[in-house]
Design an enzyme around this catalytic site. Structure first.
Site, PDB file in Angstrom:
ATOM      1  N   ALA A  56      -1.178  -5.274   5.113  1.00 57.07           N
ATOM      2  CA  ALA A  56      -2.414  -6.474   4.608  1.00 57.07           C
ATOM      3  C   ALA A  56      -3.555  -5.832   4.075  1.00 57.07           C
ATOM      4  CB  ALA A  56      -2.925  -6.788   6.193  1.00 57.07           C
ATOM      5  N   SER A  58      -3.269  -4.900   0.801  1.00 58.28           N
ATOM      6  CA  SER A  58      -2.807  -5.200  -0.501  1.00 58.28           C
ATOM      7  C   SER A  58      -1.897  -6.168  -0.902  1.00 58.28           C
ATOM      8  CB  SER A  58      -2.050  -3.768  -0.947  1.00 58.28           C
ATOM      9  OG  SER A  58      -1.456  -3.946  -2.329  1.00 58.28           O
ATOM     10  N   TYR A 199      16.155   1.287  -1.626  1.00 56.39           N
ATOM     11  CA  TYR A 199      15.282  -0.045  -1.123  1.00 56.39           C
ATOM     12  C   TYR A 199      16.478  -1.050  -0.657  1.00 56.39           C
ATOM     13  CZ  TYR A 199      12.079  -3.993  -1.986  1.00 56.39           C
ATOM     14  OH  TYR A 199      11.112  -4.927  -1.764  1.00 56.39           O
TER      15      TYR A 199
HETATM   16  N1  LIG Z   1       6.140  -6.893  -5.474  1.00 53.97           N
HETATM   17  C1  LIG Z   1       7.348  -7.378  -5.589  1.00 53.97           C
HETATM   18  O1  LIG Z   1       7.964  -7.294  -6.729  1.00 53.97           O
HETATM   19  C2  LIG Z   1       8.156  -7.581  -4.254  1.00 53.97           C
HETATM   20  C3  LIG Z   1       9.471  -8.190  -4.531  1.00 53.97           C
HETATM   21  C4  LIG Z   1      10.281  -8.388  -3.243  1.00 53.97           C
HETATM   22  C5  LIG Z   1       9.977  -8.106  -2.101  1.00 53.97           C
HETATM   23  N2  LIG Z   1       8.795  -7.449  -1.976  1.00 53.97           N
HETATM   24  C6  LIG Z   1       8.312  -7.036  -0.537  1.00 53.97           C
HETATM   25  O2  LIG Z   1       7.066  -7.601  -0.322  1.00 53.97           O
HETATM   26  C7  LIG Z   1       6.233  -6.912   0.693  1.00 53.97           C
HETATM   27  C8  LIG Z   1       4.930  -6.705   0.233  1.00 53.97           C
HETATM   28  O3  LIG Z   1       4.733  -6.022  -1.219  1.00 53.97           O
HETATM   29  P1  LIG Z   1       3.621  -6.143  -2.182  1.00 53.97           P
HETATM   30  O4  LIG Z   1       4.238  -6.567  -3.413  1.00 53.97           O
HETATM   31  O5  LIG Z   1       2.657  -6.990  -1.547  1.00 53.97           O
HETATM   32  O6  LIG Z   1       3.271  -4.566  -2.447  1.00 53.97           O
HETATM   33  P2  LIG Z   1       1.952  -3.596  -2.090  1.00 53.97           P
HETATM   34  O7  LIG Z   1       0.961  -4.586  -2.791  1.00 53.97           O
HETATM   35  O8  LIG Z   1       2.282  -2.314  -2.717  1.00 53.97           O
HETATM   36  O9  LIG Z   1       1.580  -3.789  -0.627  1.00 53.97           O
HETATM   37  C9  LIG Z   1       2.565  -3.005   0.206  1.00 53.97           C
HETATM   38  C10 LIG Z   1       1.703  -2.896   1.634  1.00 53.97           C
HETATM   39  O10 LIG Z   1       2.453  -2.055   2.729  1.00 53.97           O
HETATM   40  C11 LIG Z   1       1.651  -1.089   3.150  1.00 53.97           C
HETATM   41  N3  LIG Z   1       2.274  -0.026   3.334  1.00 53.97           N
HETATM   42  C12 LIG Z   1       3.149   0.751   3.106  1.00 53.97           C
HETATM   43  N4  LIG Z   1       3.695   1.799   3.483  1.00 53.97           N
HETATM   44  C13 LIG Z   1       3.127   1.698   4.758  1.00 53.97           C
HETATM   45  C14 LIG Z   1       3.250   2.343   6.146  1.00 53.97           C
HETATM   46  N5  LIG Z   1       4.087   3.483   5.982  1.00 53.97           N
HETATM   47  N6  LIG Z   1       2.680   1.882   7.158  1.00 53.97           N
HETATM   48  C15 LIG Z   1       1.847   0.809   7.066  1.00 53.97           C
HETATM   49  N7  LIG Z   1       1.797   0.000   5.888  1.00 53.97           N
HETATM   50  C16 LIG Z   1       2.434   0.407   4.603  1.00 53.97           C
HETATM   51  C17 LIG Z   1       0.576  -0.797   1.883  1.00 53.97           C
HETATM   52  O11 LIG Z   1      -0.790  -0.509   2.733  1.00 53.97           O
HETATM   53  P3  LIG Z   1      -1.086   1.002   2.832  1.00 53.97           P
HETATM   54  O12 LIG Z   1      -0.531   1.840   1.624  1.00 53.97           O
HETATM   55  O13 LIG Z   1      -2.493   0.983   2.871  1.00 53.97           O
HETATM   56  O14 LIG Z   1      -0.466   1.613   4.188  1.00 53.97           O
HETATM   57  C18 LIG Z   1       0.349  -2.202   1.614  1.00 53.97           C
HETATM   58  O15 LIG Z   1      -0.654  -3.004   2.154  1.00 53.97           O
HETATM   59  C19 LIG Z   1       7.058  -5.534   0.808  1.00 53.97           C
HETATM   60  O16 LIG Z   1       7.945  -5.604   1.983  1.00 53.97           O
HETATM   61  C20 LIG Z   1       8.029  -5.578  -0.478  1.00 53.97           C
HETATM   62  O17 LIG Z   1       9.287  -4.866  -0.227  1.00 53.97           O
HETATM   63  C21 LIG Z   1       7.869  -7.221  -3.136  1.00 53.97           C
END
Ligand SMILES: NC(=O)c1ccc[n+]([C@@H]2O[C@H](COP(=O)([O-])OP(=O)(O)OC[C@H]3O[C@@H](n4cnc5c(N)ncnc54)[C@H](OP(=O)(O)O)[C@@H]3O)[C@@H](O)[C@H]2O)c1
Length: 332
Positions: A56, A58, A199
């Site tokens: 949450a 980011s 991934y």
């Molecule tokens: N962006 C894309 O193109 C895309 C496409 C398909 C699917 N997704 C999926 O969408 C979801 C959200 O991604 P997003 O694009 O919003 O990415 P993001 O902005 O990088 O956010 C990722 C979030 O995951 C948290 N996180 C990472 N490692 C963690 C850990 N060990 N424990 C707890 N929290 C953790 C991060 O917070 P902290 O670093 O503060 O822990 C951050 O809040 C992910 O599951 C991703 O695989 C994204």
């Protein structure tokens, strides 16, 4: 399965179809409401509900938290970055919403257990779990041969962490006869997008678990949704410079997608391109592979400056730097 009958010495369960009928009727009503008045449908669905959102701090997770809190949910925000979570919680509370920050590392299973115990102690229930925290690694298999830990860390967060939370919360959801677990995955699982083996392996594992869990728990009132997001313009993709030139969903649209899924509780949410990819791999798998492999050969492993300081630099082949690529147009 509460009732059983004996047939040929075997105690068989008596299936209960009432939850299926209810799901069908409720689903149709929610779908119509969502179509006609999406804002009101979301308020009706989440007002007074407790929603645990991982990742949450980011991107998609932060945007969803804002929107759900505006609609009257109590949002429980979790990630590792305590400051970012506190800032977000404060902003939500300043806007009149209810938010509590819980720092947790979802890759640490003990932390997952502790988090669930604490939120159940503090709030008594979790109505919706959004397993959104994620880690993505873009690296070809040939550059990963000495990096087995890439596979372990994606599994640890994207799969084990996500299902650990779900497994902690399922008993409480079952007891309350209602719950929604939303697992965020990617459209890449349909076409095996190159350079994402670590991934995709973890997200496919999450998909398999979700489908089996749904088939087992459907009659208990717990529903599961898979979110097959396409590329979304969030901090996750920012380090991969080549994505500046690719079409991507806006974070706002990604948040709307999630809100719609919360209302309508579909089995999965996917783009037309995702469905097309799935169809191609089913009907013409070798043609699909040919197209994807051609793209893989064209697109470089590293892109311009990305090569420097990249974790994979030691194994970068000299003819694949991609520094001579001149894109036509950079997307905003
Ligand atoms: N962006 C894309 O193109 C895309 C496409 C398909 C699917 N997704 C999926 O969408 C979801 C959200 O991604 P997003 O694009 O919003 O990415 P993001 O902005 O990088 O956010 C990722 C979030 O995951 C948290 N996180 C990472 N490692 C963690 C850990 N060990 N424990 C707890 N929290 C953790 C991060 O917070 P902290 O670093 O503060 O822990 C951050 O809040 C992910 O599951 C991703 O695989 C994204």
């Amino acid at each position: 399965m509460s009732r059983r009958i004996m047939i040929g010495g075997i105690a068989l369960g008596v299936p209960d179809f009432r939850p299926h009928a209810k799901r069908f009727v409720d689903g149709a009503a929610r779908g119509v409401h969502q179509r006609l008045m999406p804002g009101a449908a979301l308020r009706r669905r989440v007002n007074g509900k407790v929603v645990l959102i991982t990742g949450a701090s980011s991107g998609i997770g932060a945007g969803v938290a804002h929107k759900l809190a505006e609609a009257g949910a109590t949002v429980l925000l979790t990630a590792r970055s305590a400051d970012a979570l506190e800032d977000l919680a404060e902003k939500i509370r300043d806007n009149g919403g209810e938010a509590v920050a819980y720092r947790a590392d979802i890759a640490d299973l003990d932390d997952c257990d502790r988090l669930c115990q604490k939120v159940l102690e503090d709030h008594g229930r979790v109505d919706i779990l959004i397993n959104n925290a994620g880690r993505s690694i873009r690296r070809s298999v040939v550059y990963s041969l000495d990096r087995f830990h890439d596979y372990q860390r994606t599994m640890q967060l994207n799969y084990f962490g996500a299902i650990r939370l779900a497994m902690n919360l399922i008993p409480a959801m079952k007891a309350q006869g209602d719950g929604h677990i939303i697992n965020v995955t990617t459209v890449g699982v349909f076409n095996g997008v190159p350079r994402f083996s670590a991934y995709l392996g973890s997200k496919c594992a999450l998909e398999g678990w979700t489908m089996a869990a749904q088939n087992e728990l459907l009659h208990t009132g717990i529903s599961f949704t898979l979110m097959n997001y396409p590329l979304v313009r969030t901090p996750m993709i920012a380090p991969t410079k080549i994505y500046d030139y690719f079409p991507a969903m806006s974070p706002e649209k990604a948040v709307d997608w999630m809100c719609e899924a919360i209302v309508t509780r579909p089995k999965r949410k996917v783009t037309a391109f995702g469905l097309f990819s799935q169809g191609m791999y089913t009907v013409l798998p070798k043609t699909a592979e040919l197209i994807v492999n051609t793209g893989y050969q064209i697109v470089p492993e590293f892109f311009g400056k990305e090569k420097k300081g990249s974790e994979g630099k030691s194994s970068l082949a000299s003819d694949e730097t991609g520094s001579n690529v001149q894109p036509l147009r950079r997307r905003k």
